[in-house]
Design an enzyme around this catalytic site. Structure first.
Site, PDB file in Angstrom:
ATOM      1  N   CYS A   2       0.848  -1.188   0.000  1.00  0.00           N
ATOM      2  CA  CYS A   2       0.000   0.000   0.000  1.00  0.00           C
ATOM      3  C   CYS A   2       0.887   1.243   0.000  1.00  0.00           C
ATOM      4  CB  CYS A   2      -0.942   0.077   1.189  1.00  0.00           C
ATOM      5  SG  CYS A   2      -2.063  -1.306   1.348  1.00  0.00           S
ATOM      6  N   ARG A  27       3.779  -0.207  -4.893  1.00  0.00           N
ATOM      7  CA  ARG A  27       3.573  -0.769  -3.553  1.00  0.00           C
ATOM      8  C   ARG A  27       2.235  -1.484  -3.409  1.00  0.00           C
ATOM      9  NH1 ARG A  27       7.041   1.732   0.511  1.00  0.00           N
ATOM     10  NH2 ARG A  27       5.595   0.891   2.013  1.00  0.00           N
ATOM     11  N   TRP A  73      -3.051  -2.557  -1.520  1.00  0.00           N
ATOM     12  CA  TRP A  73      -2.825  -3.998  -1.712  1.00  0.00           C
ATOM     13  C   TRP A  73      -3.688  -4.674  -0.652  1.00  0.00           C
ATOM     14  CZ3 TRP A  73      -1.148  -8.298   0.963  1.00  0.00           C
ATOM     15  CH2 TRP A  73      -0.718  -9.392   0.187  1.00  0.00           C
ATOM     16  N   ASN A  99      -1.762   2.129   6.128  1.00  0.00           N
ATOM     17  CA  ASN A  99      -0.973   0.948   5.754  1.00  0.00           C
ATOM     18  C   ASN A  99      -0.808   0.095   7.004  1.00  0.00           C
ATOM     19  OD1 ASN A  99      -0.583   1.946   3.244  1.00  0.00           O
ATOM     20  ND2 ASN A  99       1.623   2.266   3.429  1.00  0.00           N
ATOM     21  N   GLY A 100      -0.841  -1.210   6.829  1.00  0.00           N
ATOM     22  CA  GLY A 100      -0.623  -2.079   7.987  1.00  0.00           C
ATOM     23  C   GLY A 100      -1.877  -2.866   8.312  1.00  0.00           C
ATOM     24  N   GLU A 485      16.053 -18.582  -7.877  1.00  0.00           N
ATOM     25  CA  GLU A 485      15.751 -17.194  -8.197  1.00  0.00           C
ATOM     26  C   GLU A 485      15.243 -17.067  -9.640  1.00  0.00           C
ATOM     27  OE1 GLU A 485      15.201 -14.625  -6.644  1.00  0.00           O
ATOM     28  OE2 GLU A 485      15.536 -12.965  -8.032  1.00  0.00           O
ATOM     29  N   LYS A 489      11.613 -15.626 -10.631  1.00  0.00           N
ATOM     30  CA  LYS A 489      11.408 -14.507 -11.570  1.00  0.00           C
ATOM     31  C   LYS A 489      10.361 -14.883 -12.608  1.00  0.00           C
ATOM     32  CE  LYS A 489      12.621 -11.960  -9.872  1.00  0.00           C
ATOM     33  NZ  LYS A 489      13.255 -11.843  -8.606  1.00  0.00           N
ATOM     34  N   GLU A 492       6.721 -15.272 -11.016  1.00  0.00           N
ATOM     35  CA  GLU A 492       6.053 -14.083 -10.459  1.00  0.00           C
ATOM     36  C   GLU A 492       5.644 -13.080 -11.525  1.00  0.00           C
ATOM     37  OE1 GLU A 492       8.374 -12.034  -7.473  1.00  0.00           O
ATOM     38  OE2 GLU A 492      10.177 -12.046  -8.690  1.00  0.00           O
ATOM     39  N   HIS A 508      15.012 -37.408  -7.855  1.00  0.00           N
ATOM     40  CA  HIS A 508      14.114 -37.817  -6.771  1.00  0.00           C
ATOM     41  C   HIS A 508      12.717 -37.229  -6.934  1.00  0.00           C
ATOM     42  CE1 HIS A 508      17.523 -39.645  -4.812  1.00  0.00           C
ATOM     43  NE2 HIS A 508      18.189 -38.518  -5.020  1.00  0.00           N
ATOM     44  N   LYS A 607       5.521  -4.785  -3.741  1.00  0.00           N
ATOM     45  CA  LYS A 607       6.965  -4.628  -3.628  1.00  0.00           C
ATOM     46  C   LYS A 607       7.442  -4.795  -2.201  1.00  0.00           C
ATOM     47  CE  LYS A 607      10.993  -3.618  -5.196  1.00  0.00           C
ATOM     48  NZ  LYS A 607      11.587  -4.796  -5.837  1.00  0.00           N
TER      49      LYS A 607
END
Ligand code: G6P
Length: 612
Positions: A2, A27, A73, A99-100, A485, A489, A492, A508, A607
């Site tokens: 947010c 954000r 968000w 926010n929060g 990673e 990438k 996402e 396996h 983010k």
């Protein structure tokens, strides 16, 4: 997570707020809203991107020199017009952005319903707006006292900006575990959840601390705190941030700009720290803890997301070079696991934003146990950089693309320098190897430039795989976290299911997935497990999988086996992740663009994850 923006002064607030929201959209981007105070409060909110809010507001009353804006968000309640911020209290006296998370909001909501309040949204924020109003009316106190009293009943995290329609000359801001910055102009103030909306107006800022409340009029700022240990004198800081750093500068996306910035950002990370003339590494932020670092029996790295992958690279580097035992943990697991912490342990928290809620909580837990905590952060002045005992900034510059790229290579660069510094301090590294490593590290930016020159070739490879549904990424040793990673990438930003695996573990389980439709990206650079990875490539080919191999320049063996090959310059095996991660970033980027995905703002992600 947010974005918050606020303005009070002599300008029209709307353009400042709208531009601020566009800068903050990375954000959170599921809904947005703006409230303007101009005699009365005009409140506009809309599900979707900031551009949809802008279109909605077109032609409406946008006058006012005081205002607040928010890009969301979702945490409590789905993305919708009703759940978007700002939220207005039932009688219209308070309008707030938040926010929060208010953890005890269900209890507070129930009590307010008993007092006759009803709710339009599913959010915890509307509960807070009504709680402040209830206190204001029932206790007949000022707006700031109502905010203070209401917050004393709240459990949770907040960055808040509040307007009161009875007290039209002020904004009230409050912070607990969710960042807020105030920009200082001439008879005007700017508020935001990070400095990006502020930088074009002023470089003088105050970062609010936990439990601070600021009462902001256009020509006066009063800071109050309920902390026992601090003075009320605001610490004015100068932002070290240029406007060009937060713009796309001709690139189609922030992510692409940030990928291409890496030669520069890595140079910035080791500028003034890696000294070739004297063969030294100097990390000023660690001077005070240098002896403790050399004595550490164990290093525990805590982080989330991409920063956790950097931590895994760090594990290889610290163990191999500095011979210290390392554990790498997801901050979210560490904090709830009752981990064993000894006096000689050192916890290292890695975070681009410096605001990730789980990483912050893990730091707090380690501190409470009496363990020394170091931070590796990108955002200067962030909560994590302040909560840790000492640390190193990555200095990669602002990272706006939600998928982290340059922050990862900057974190690995810092971890490499730390590992080398400890290794040398402990007398574990031969002088010639140390000097070679220094020179190799210094050469990394130039080698990344050579990889970036292959972008056209990478686009062609991406084109072949842009329609797949699954992909596997394999690597061994330090290339295993690179595989993780690379897979992260891809998933996402392109929404293709991708998994990273240690190459030997393929047998396996994942080998069952391999057929002629399965692209397998193998990091197969020359190091001591090269022969093993050649065998893994053969195992994939024997099952008709399609191999895209990242190899060391001049490698003919794998060229003869793989379907597609991307060559990267040779380097010291300890540094290879700094190079091999680059083509994987580009593959993911181009595939996502080809699939029409919103690369900088992938669905459901944010983010900076300031809620647990
Ligand atoms: C989010 C971001 C990731 C990031 C992770 C950890 O998930 O989308 O890019 O790696 O948070 O963030 P931090 O700021 O702590 O590195």
């Amino acid at each position: 997570m947010c974005g918050i923006v606020g303005y009070i002064g002599n300008r029209e607030a709307y353009p400042v707020l709208l531009k601020g929201l566009k800068r903050l959209e990375y954000r959170g981007y599921d809904s947005a809203g703006i409230a303007l105070l101009n005699g009365e409060i005009n409140l506009y909110k809309k599900q979707g991107k900031v551009s949809e809010l802008e279109a909605f507001i077109e032609g409406r009353n946008i006058e006012g020199n005081i205002g607040i804006g928010h890009t969301r968000w979702a945490t409590h309640g789905e993305p919708s017009d009703e759940n978007a911020h700002p939220h207005m209290s039932q009688n219209g006296l308070f309008t707030i952005i938040h926010n929060g998370i208010i953890e005890n909001y269900t209890y507070l909501k129930k009590s307010l319903i008993e007092q006759g309040y009803s709710f339009k949204s599913m959010t915890d924020t509307e509960v807070l707006a009504n709680l402040i109003e209830y206190v204001y009316i029932s206790q007949e106190v000022s707006a700031e006292a109502a905010v203070q009293l209401a917050l004393s009943k709240v459990i949770g995290a907040y960055g808040l900006v509040i307007m009161c329609s009875n007290e039209k000359d002020k904004l009230i801001a409050a912070r607990k575990s969710s960042p807020l910055v105030i920009g200082l102009g001439e008879n005007e103030y700017f508020l935001a959840s990070d400095a990006t909306p502020i930088i074009e107006y002023t470089d003088r800022v105050i970062y609010l601390d936990n439990d601070d409340i600021a009462i902001i009029k256009k020509d006066e700022l009063v800071l109050k705190t309920s902390r026992k240990d601090d003075s009320l004198e605001p610490r004015i800081q100068t932002l070290d941030l240029g406007i060009s750093e937060i713009e796309k500068n001709g690139y189609e996306h922030f992510m692409l700009k940030e990928i291409f910035e890496q030669p520069r950002s890595i140079r910035d990370t080791f500028r003034g720290r890696l000294k070739l003339e004297t063969n030294e590494i100097k990390l000023g932020g660690l001077y005070d803890v240098y002896d403790r670092l050399l004595e550490a029996k164990r290093i525990i790295i805590v982080a989330c997301g991409t920063s956790w992958h950097a931590g895994l690279v760090g594990e290889y580097l610290f163990e191999d070079l500095a011979r210290v035992q390392v554990e790498v943990d997801y901050a979210s697991e560490f904090r709830y696991r009752n981990p064993v912490l000894e006096k000689e342990d050192i916890v290292i928290a890695i975070s681009q934003s410096g605001e990730t809620a789980d990483t912050l909580a893990a730091i707090q837990m380690a501190r409470d146990a009496g363990t020394m905590v170091l931070g590796i952060c990108n955002v200067v002045g962030s909560s994590i950089s302040r909560e840790t005992h000492a640390g190193v900034y990555t200095h990669a510059g602002p990272e706006i693309g939600v998928a982290s790229t340059k922050a990862f290579t900057a974190q690995v660069t810092v971890l490499t320098m730390m590992a080398m510094m400890i290794a040398r301090g402990k007398g574990l590294i031969e002088e010639t190897r140390y000097k070679d490593l220094l020179r190799e590290l210094d050469a990394v930016p130039e080698k990344i430039e050579r990889i970036l020159e292959q972008d056209d070739k990478i686009i062609q490879i991406a084109d072949i795989f842009s329609n797949v549904s699954n992909a596997l990424y394999l690597g061994r040793g330090v290339s295993y976290p690179v595989a993780l990673e690379g897979a992260l990438k891809l998933k996402e930003i392109s929404y293709i299911h991708a998994e990273g695996y240690p190459a030997a573990e393929m047998k396996h389980g994942p080998i069952a997935l391999i057929d002629e439709n399965m692209p397998v990206v193998v990091i197969a650079t020359r190091d001591n497990s090269y022969e093993k990875i050649v065998s893994n490539v053969q195992e994939v080919k024997a099952r008709n999988g399609i191999v895209i191999a990242i190899v060391t320049e001049g490698d003919e063996t794998i060229k003869g086996m793989a379907d597609h090959v991307i060559e990267i310059p040779a380097t010291d095996p300890s540094l290879v992740s700094l190079l091999s991660s680059i083509p994987l970033q580009l593959i993911a980027y181009h595939i996502a663009v080809m699939r029409g995905c919103n690369v900088d703002q992938p669905r459901n992600l944010a983010k900076s994850v300031t809620v647990e």
